[in-house]
Scaffold this active site. Structure first.
Site, PDB file in Angstrom:
ATOM      1  N   SER A 106      49.820  44.034  28.472  1.00  0.00           N
ATOM      2  CA  SER A 106      49.250  44.725  29.623  1.00  0.00           C
ATOM      3  C   SER A 106      48.933  46.186  29.295  1.00  0.00           C
ATOM      4  O   SER A 106      49.644  46.838  28.525  1.00  0.00           O
ATOM      5  CB  SER A 106      50.242  44.663  30.784  1.00  0.00           C
ATOM      6  OG  SER A 106      49.806  45.468  31.861  1.00  0.00           O
ATOM      7  N   TYR A 128      42.727  47.439  31.805  1.00  0.00           N
ATOM      8  CA  TYR A 128      42.347  47.880  33.140  1.00  0.00           C
ATOM      9  C   TYR A 128      41.483  49.117  32.957  1.00  0.00           C
ATOM     10  O   TYR A 128      41.818  50.004  32.171  1.00  0.00           O
ATOM     11  CB  TYR A 128      43.572  48.268  33.971  1.00  0.00           C
ATOM     12  CG  TYR A 128      44.401  47.138  34.500  1.00  0.00           C
ATOM     13  CD1 TYR A 128      43.826  46.108  35.232  1.00  0.00           C
ATOM     14  CD2 TYR A 128      45.780  47.114  34.300  1.00  0.00           C
ATOM     15  CE1 TYR A 128      44.592  45.076  35.733  1.00  0.00           C
ATOM     16  CE2 TYR A 128      46.560  46.091  34.806  1.00  0.00           C
ATOM     17  CZ  TYR A 128      45.957  45.072  35.519  1.00  0.00           C
ATOM     18  OH  TYR A 128      46.731  44.059  36.025  1.00  0.00           O
ATOM     19  N   THR A 154      40.555  42.702  32.557  1.00  0.00           N
ATOM     20  CA  THR A 154      40.934  42.221  33.877  1.00  0.00           C
ATOM     21  C   THR A 154      40.100  42.922  34.937  1.00  0.00           C
ATOM     22  O   THR A 154      40.115  44.150  35.039  1.00  0.00           O
ATOM     23  CB  THR A 154      42.435  42.453  34.135  1.00  0.00           C
ATOM     24  OG1 THR A 154      43.189  41.690  33.182  1.00  0.00           O
ATOM     25  CG2 THR A 154      42.831  42.005  35.529  1.00  0.00           C
ATOM     26  N   LYS A 254      38.979  38.378  32.659  1.00  0.00           N
ATOM     27  CA  LYS A 254      40.070  37.752  33.415  1.00  0.00           C
ATOM     28  C   LYS A 254      39.965  38.101  34.893  1.00  0.00           C
ATOM     29  O   LYS A 254      39.792  39.268  35.241  1.00  0.00           O
ATOM     30  CB  LYS A 254      41.428  38.214  32.878  1.00  0.00           C
ATOM     31  CG  LYS A 254      42.633  37.583  33.574  1.00  0.00           C
ATOM     32  CD  LYS A 254      43.931  38.024  32.910  1.00  0.00           C
ATOM     33  CE  LYS A 254      45.131  37.353  33.547  1.00  0.00           C
ATOM     34  NZ  LYS A 254      45.395  37.816  34.920  1.00  0.00           N
ATOM     35  N   HIS A 278      44.954  36.341  39.752  1.00  0.00           N
ATOM     36  CA  HIS A 278      45.988  37.338  39.472  1.00  0.00           C
ATOM     37  C   HIS A 278      47.356  36.851  39.943  1.00  0.00           C
ATOM     38  O   HIS A 278      48.187  37.621  40.427  1.00  0.00           O
ATOM     39  CB  HIS A 278      45.648  38.683  40.130  1.00  0.00           C
ATOM     40  CG  HIS A 278      46.071  39.877  39.324  1.00  0.00           C
ATOM     41  ND1 HIS A 278      45.235  40.523  38.449  1.00  0.00           N
ATOM     42  CD2 HIS A 278      47.252  40.533  39.246  1.00  0.00           C
ATOM     43  CE1 HIS A 278      45.866  41.541  37.887  1.00  0.00           C
ATOM     44  NE2 HIS A 278      47.115  41.556  38.349  1.00  0.00           N
TER      45      HIS A 278
END
Length: 389
Positions: A106, A128, A154, A254, A278
């Protein structure tokens, strides 16, 4: 208790972790309707049992994005996993590498991409988009330098969904002396976690974005507020051109639930999509990932790789998703629960359980190779979510 299933790791994590971190892993947004659908719709799909076939040899491997996976399972990006076990992302990445599964790191991990690459293997890197594009260019350069083979962009979090459990637990919204005291008492009630993570798992920061944080030395839960304020909700498909200028490897989008968005990913030359809501943590009330999967796989499966996450709790679920068009499944809560329950060893055990369950499902459906998995493995009656297309 010795874990025999993914659900057992959930219970073990509940016992070991402070409540604020368990609820953060476990919860979804709003009334958690989509979170429940993800699991229920997978459970409702029936496998088609076949017998009297030679199942001596099984091939669980799949080829995707230039890699060979030992089985069609990967670890989804989970934020702040370093708060579930000491340097948790490194531990999970080691377990995934040993199992031949990709680990996706992440953006908001405790361990930086460099630390994970040094301590385990170069992870897939989840992006992100923050408003500070200069810092994002630097971050993509770091991921590339660390050897990350795939970028997972994402796109379903332009703003965080409202997660009631996090408010109730004090994970978000609690501030000042009372908030710190509440979190401190929560930690003290879990001494094994306090010793492993709080005392010996420092630094407790967000390693990938620490250089862009405006304030230093605050609680890790405070950093999420800063990150939320800096997510860029202006991002469009045109921004993939900007990403491409900093990243020349495979890009996977994603957070795709709609066929038109999947087609947009093809038009933008992405190499894959993850059919995902998510984990039910964003827009509540949308369809489950497994019910969205067949139509997307039919529409774009010949043009890019289609993956899925959301609700996968067993190897049987993995086979169901593969039969409906997923090249591989990514699990999030499953490995986060396992990590919180017992670190690297528990994540390795969880992956071994998924592999064993997948083997049983393949043998009893007559599927000798994952590359041949298709809808003939399913009993698609009128009530099956796989027919809601």
């Amino acid at each position: 208790m010795r874990a025999a299933s993914v659900a057992d790791f959930r219970e073990l994590a509940r016992r070991r972790l402070p409540n604020i971190f368990f609820e953060y892993i476990d919860g979804g947004s709003y009334a958690e309707v989509t979170l429940a659908r993800n699991v229920a719709d997978l459970e409702a799909i029936a496998l088609r049992q076949r017998v009297m076939r030679d199942m001596t040899a099984l091939d669980m491997s799949v080829e995707t994005l230039g890699q060979t996976l030992a089985m069609p399972v990967g670890l989804s990006p989970v934020g702040m996993a370093g708060m579930y076990a000491r340097r948790g992302e490194v531990q999970a990445a080691r377990a995934a590498a040993a199992a031949g599964a990709p680990f996706c790191l992440s953006t908001v991990s405790v361990c930086s991409v460099e630390e994970v690459a040094r301590g385990a293997t170069a992870p897939w890197f989840q992006l992100y988009m923050l408003k500070d594009r200069g810092y994002m260019t630097e971050l993509l350069g770091r991921a590339k330098a660390a050897g990350c083979p795939v970028l997972v962009f994402t796109v379903d979090l332009p703003v965080p969904g409202s997660r009631y459990r996090d408010i109730r637990s004090g994970f978000t919204g609690a501030s000042g002396v009372s908030g710190a005291l509440r979190q401190g008492l929560d930690g003290l009630a879990h001494p094994a976690w306090m010793w492993d993570v709080w005392a010996n798992g420092r630094p407790h920061s967000l390693g990938n974005v620490e250089g862009a944080l405006a304030q230093k030395g605050r609680r890790v839960t405070d950093f999420l507020g800063w990150v939320a304020r800096n997510f860029d909700r202006s991002v469009t498909w045109a921004d993939l051109d900007w990403v491409r200028r900093s990243w020349d490897g495979p890009i996977v989008i994603k957070g795709v639930l709609d066929v038109e968005d999947a087609r947009e990913a093809v038009r933008c030359c992405a190499q894959g999509v993850v059919v995902s809501n998510h984990g039910g943590r964003q827009l509540d009330g949308v369809k489950s990932s497994i019910s969205a999967l067949p139509r997307i796989a039919d529409a774009v499966g010949g043009e890019l790789e289609v993956f899925m996450d959301g609700g996968v709790r067993s190897g049987l679920d993995v086979l169901k998703a593969a039969a409906l068009g997923a090249k591989a499944c990514f699990v999030g809560r499953a490995w986060a629960w396992a990590l919180g329950a017992g670190g690297e060893a528990a994540v390795a055990q969880m992956l071994a359980i998924l592999r064993s369950e997948l083997a049983v499902a393949m043998i009893l459906t007559g599927c000798t190779a994952m590359r041949d998995a298709g809808r003939a493995l399913l009993d698609l009656d009128e009530a099956s979510p796989a027919r809601r297309r």
